[in-house]
Design a protein around this motif. Structure first.
Motif, PDB file in Angstrom:
ATOM      1  N   VAL A   1      39.946  18.828  52.169  1.00  0.00           N
ATOM      2  CA  VAL A   1      39.655  20.263  52.285  1.00  0.00           C
ATOM      3  C   VAL A   1      40.671  21.065  51.477  1.00  0.00           C
ATOM      4  O   VAL A   1      40.305  22.001  50.748  1.00  0.00           O
ATOM      5  N   ARG A   2      41.956  20.713  51.579  1.00  0.00           N
ATOM      6  CA  ARG A   2      42.977  21.416  50.799  1.00  0.00           C
ATOM      7  C   ARG A   2      42.683  21.281  49.308  1.00  0.00           C
ATOM      8  O   ARG A   2      42.831  22.229  48.537  1.00  0.00           O
ATOM      9  N   SER A   3      42.241  20.109  48.907  1.00  0.00           N
ATOM     10  CA  SER A   3      41.886  19.875  47.508  1.00  0.00           C
ATOM     11  C   SER A   3      40.695  20.748  47.100  1.00  0.00           C
ATOM     12  O   SER A   3      40.686  21.350  46.021  1.00  0.00           O
ATOM     13  N   TRP A   4      39.662  20.823  47.954  1.00  0.00           N
ATOM     14  CA  TRP A   4      38.508  21.683  47.672  1.00  0.00           C
ATOM     15  C   TRP A   4      38.948  23.127  47.482  1.00  0.00           C
ATOM     16  O   TRP A   4      38.492  23.817  46.566  1.00  0.00           O
ATOM     17  N   LEU A   5      39.822  23.595  48.382  1.00  0.00           N
ATOM     18  CA  LEU A   5      40.290  24.975  48.306  1.00  0.00           C
ATOM     19  C   LEU A   5      41.070  25.218  47.016  1.00  0.00           C
ATOM     20  O   LEU A   5      40.843  26.206  46.316  1.00  0.00           O
ATOM     21  N   THR A   6      41.979  24.322  46.696  1.00  0.00           N
ATOM     22  CA  THR A   6      42.795  24.470  45.486  1.00  0.00           C
ATOM     23  C   THR A   6      41.926  24.444  44.238  1.00  0.00           C
ATOM     24  O   THR A   6      42.045  25.301  43.358  1.00  0.00           O
ATOM     25  N   ARG A   7      41.040  23.483  44.157  1.00  0.00           N
ATOM     26  CA  ARG A   7      40.181  23.366  42.974  1.00  0.00           C
ATOM     27  C   ARG A   7      39.208  24.541  42.869  1.00  0.00           C
ATOM     28  O   ARG A   7      38.963  25.053  41.779  1.00  0.00           O
ATOM     29  N   GLY A   8      38.641  24.949  44.006  1.00  0.00           N
ATOM     30  CA  GLY A   8      37.718  26.081  43.993  1.00  0.00           C
ATOM     31  C   GLY A   8      38.401  27.363  43.546  1.00  0.00           C
ATOM     32  O   GLY A   8      37.865  28.120  42.731  1.00  0.00           O
ATOM     33  N   ARG A   9      39.606  27.614  44.062  1.00  0.00           N
ATOM     34  CA  ARG A   9      40.354  28.808  43.659  1.00  0.00           C
ATOM     35  C   ARG A   9      40.691  28.765  42.174  1.00  0.00           C
ATOM     36  O   ARG A   9      40.583  29.781  41.479  1.00  0.00           O
ATOM     37  N   ALA A  10      41.110  27.596  41.706  1.00  0.00           N
ATOM     38  CA  ALA A  10      41.464  27.463  40.289  1.00  0.00           C
ATOM     39  C   ALA A  10      40.244  27.723  39.403  1.00  0.00           C
ATOM     40  O   ALA A  10      40.342  28.412  38.381  1.00  0.00           O
ATOM     41  N   THR A  11      39.110  27.185  39.795  1.00  0.00           N
ATOM     42  CA  THR A  11      37.889  27.388  39.008  1.00  0.00           C
ATOM     43  C   THR A  11      37.504  28.854  38.983  1.00  0.00           C
ATOM     44  O   THR A  11      37.202  29.413  37.919  1.00  0.00           O
ATOM     45  N   LEU A  12      37.529  29.504  40.148  1.00  0.00           N
ATOM     46  CA  LEU A  12      37.176  30.922  40.200  1.00  0.00           C
ATOM     47  C   LEU A  12      38.174  31.768  39.418  1.00  0.00           C
ATOM     48  O   LEU A  12      37.775  32.687  38.691  1.00  0.00           O
ATOM     49  N   ALA A  13      39.458  31.471  39.532  1.00  0.00           N
ATOM     50  CA  ALA A  13      40.471  32.240  38.803  1.00  0.00           C
ATOM     51  C   ALA A  13      40.258  32.122  37.299  1.00  0.00           C
ATOM     52  O   ALA A  13      40.332  33.116  36.568  1.00  0.00           O
ATOM     53  N   ALA A  14      39.970  30.923  36.843  1.00  0.00           N
ATOM     54  CA  ALA A  14      39.756  30.717  35.409  1.00  0.00           C
ATOM     55  C   ALA A  14      38.481  31.408  34.940  1.00  0.00           C
ATOM     56  O   ALA A  14      38.450  32.017  33.870  1.00  0.00           O
ATOM     57  N   ARG A  15      37.443  31.324  35.744  1.00  0.00           N
ATOM     58  CA  ARG A  15      36.147  31.888  35.340  1.00  0.00           C
ATOM     59  C   ARG A  15      36.103  33.409  35.482  1.00  0.00           C
ATOM     60  O   ARG A  15      35.313  34.057  34.816  1.00  0.00           O
ATOM     61  N   LEU A  16      36.921  33.963  36.354  1.00  0.00           N
ATOM     62  CA  LEU A  16      36.888  35.403  36.595  1.00  0.00           C
ATOM     63  C   LEU A  16      38.069  36.136  35.984  1.00  0.00           C
ATOM     64  O   LEU A  16      38.293  37.301  36.284  1.00  0.00           O
ATOM     65  N   SER A  17      38.821  35.491  35.125  1.00  0.00           N
ATOM     66  CA  SER A  17      39.937  36.157  34.461  1.00  0.00           C
ATOM     67  C   SER A  17      39.372  37.291  33.609  1.00  0.00           C
ATOM     68  O   SER A  17      38.238  37.210  33.139  1.00  0.00           O
ATOM     69  N   PRO A  18      40.134  38.342  33.395  1.00  0.00           N
ATOM     70  CA  PRO A  18      39.621  39.491  32.624  1.00  0.00           C
ATOM     71  C   PRO A  18      39.069  39.102  31.254  1.00  0.00           C
ATOM     72  O   PRO A  18      38.068  39.629  30.823  1.00  0.00           O
ATOM     73  N   SER A  19      39.684  38.137  30.584  1.00  0.00           N
ATOM     74  CA  SER A  19      39.188  37.747  29.262  1.00  0.00           C
ATOM     75  C   SER A  19      37.815  37.089  29.365  1.00  0.00           C
ATOM     76  O   SER A  19      36.960  37.269  28.505  1.00  0.00           O
ATOM     77  N   GLU A  20      37.567  36.322  30.431  1.00  0.00           N
ATOM     78  CA  GLU A  20      36.261  35.677  30.617  1.00  0.00           C
ATOM     79  C   GLU A  20      35.184  36.722  30.927  1.00  0.00           C
ATOM     80  O   GLU A  20      34.080  36.647  30.401  1.00  0.00           O
ATOM     81  N   VAL A  21      35.497  37.700  31.787  1.00  0.00           N
ATOM     82  CA  VAL A  21      34.521  38.690  32.194  1.00  0.00           C
ATOM     83  C   VAL A  21      34.104  39.542  30.997  1.00  0.00           C
ATOM     84  O   VAL A  21      32.934  39.786  30.771  1.00  0.00           O
ATOM     85  N   HIS A  22      35.063  39.970  30.187  1.00  0.00           N
ATOM     86  CA  HIS A  22      34.743  40.847  29.073  1.00  0.00           C
ATOM     87  C   HIS A  22      34.089  40.113  27.907  1.00  0.00           C
ATOM     88  O   HIS A  22      33.450  40.743  27.076  1.00  0.00           O
ATOM     89  N   HIS A  23      34.214  38.811  27.861  1.00  0.00           N
ATOM     90  CA  HIS A  23      33.564  38.047  26.795  1.00  0.00           C
ATOM     91  C   HIS A  23      32.321  37.322  27.268  1.00  0.00           C
ATOM     92  O   HIS A  23      31.785  36.487  26.588  1.00  0.00           O
ATOM     93  N   ALA A  24      31.844  37.655  28.494  1.00  0.00           N
ATOM     94  CA  ALA A  24      30.678  36.974  29.047  1.00  0.00           C
ATOM     95  C   ALA A  24      29.381  37.434  28.382  1.00  0.00           C
ATOM     96  O   ALA A  24      28.370  36.786  28.493  1.00  0.00           O
ATOM     97  N   GLY A  25      29.364  38.567  27.713  1.00  0.00           N
ATOM     98  CA  GLY A  25      28.140  39.084  27.123  1.00  0.00           C
ATOM     99  C   GLY A  25      27.954  38.540  25.757  1.00  0.00           C
ATOM    100  O   GLY A  25      27.013  38.447  25.129  1.00  0.00           O
TER     101      GLY A  25
END
Length: 164
Positions: free
Chosen positions: A140-164
């Protein structure tokens, strides 16, 4: 129909909203989340003499509700796959933020998504999530760590502004 026992009514009032919010975050459909939460509580009421005697009856209801949600999500995904092959659908374009959020969420494996919802919205401990999911606490700790890391990487400001 007879009135539910007073202890069940108090239990329902204390736990319904919190569980419905968790399922809403997982499913993305408020009405469906409330329906499934209601169904879980109805099942608990049918078995209240037994369930009410558990050390944590809310864990039983939460487990039932999450099983219902997982089943519902599988049925919906199957139906959507079927319908996608049936006809073209035209909808308004989503916003960049919405696209980024959906893209980030869909990259998470279901176990990570459930763990994040249960931990952050459901306020369950790692031990409670492990018990509900039938997994080790380290997993579970691994799921939480990996999930947070994935979301942080995918939702970083550079990702959001270059998503279009």
């Amino acid at each position: 129909m007879p009135e539910p026992p007073a202890d069940f009514a108090a239990f329902y009032a204390a736990h319904f909203q919190r569980l419905a919010v968790q399922l809403y975050a997982y499913l993305g459909d408020h009405a469906e989340a409330q329906d499934l939460t209601q169904e879980a509580f109805c099942r608990a009421l049918e078995r209240w003499p037994r369930v009410g005697g558990y050390a944590d009856p809310s864990a039983w209801v939460r487990h039932v509700a999450w099983n219902l949600a997982k089943s519902r999500l599988r049925r919906v995904q199957t139906a959507l796959r079927y319908l996608a092959g049936q006809r073209e659908t035209h909808v308004a374009a989503p916003t960049e933020d919405r696209v980024a959020l959906v893209a980030a969420r869909t990259t998470l494996p279901p176990a990570q998504r459930r763990a994040l919802v249960l931990y952050h919205l459901g306020r369950l401990s790692v031990a409670e999530i492990a018990e509900q999911e039938g997994a080790a606490e380290g997993t579970v700790r691994s799921w939480l760590t990996r999930g947070r890391a994935t979301l942080a990487a995918r939702l970083s400001p550079s990702e959001v502004h270059h998503a279009g």
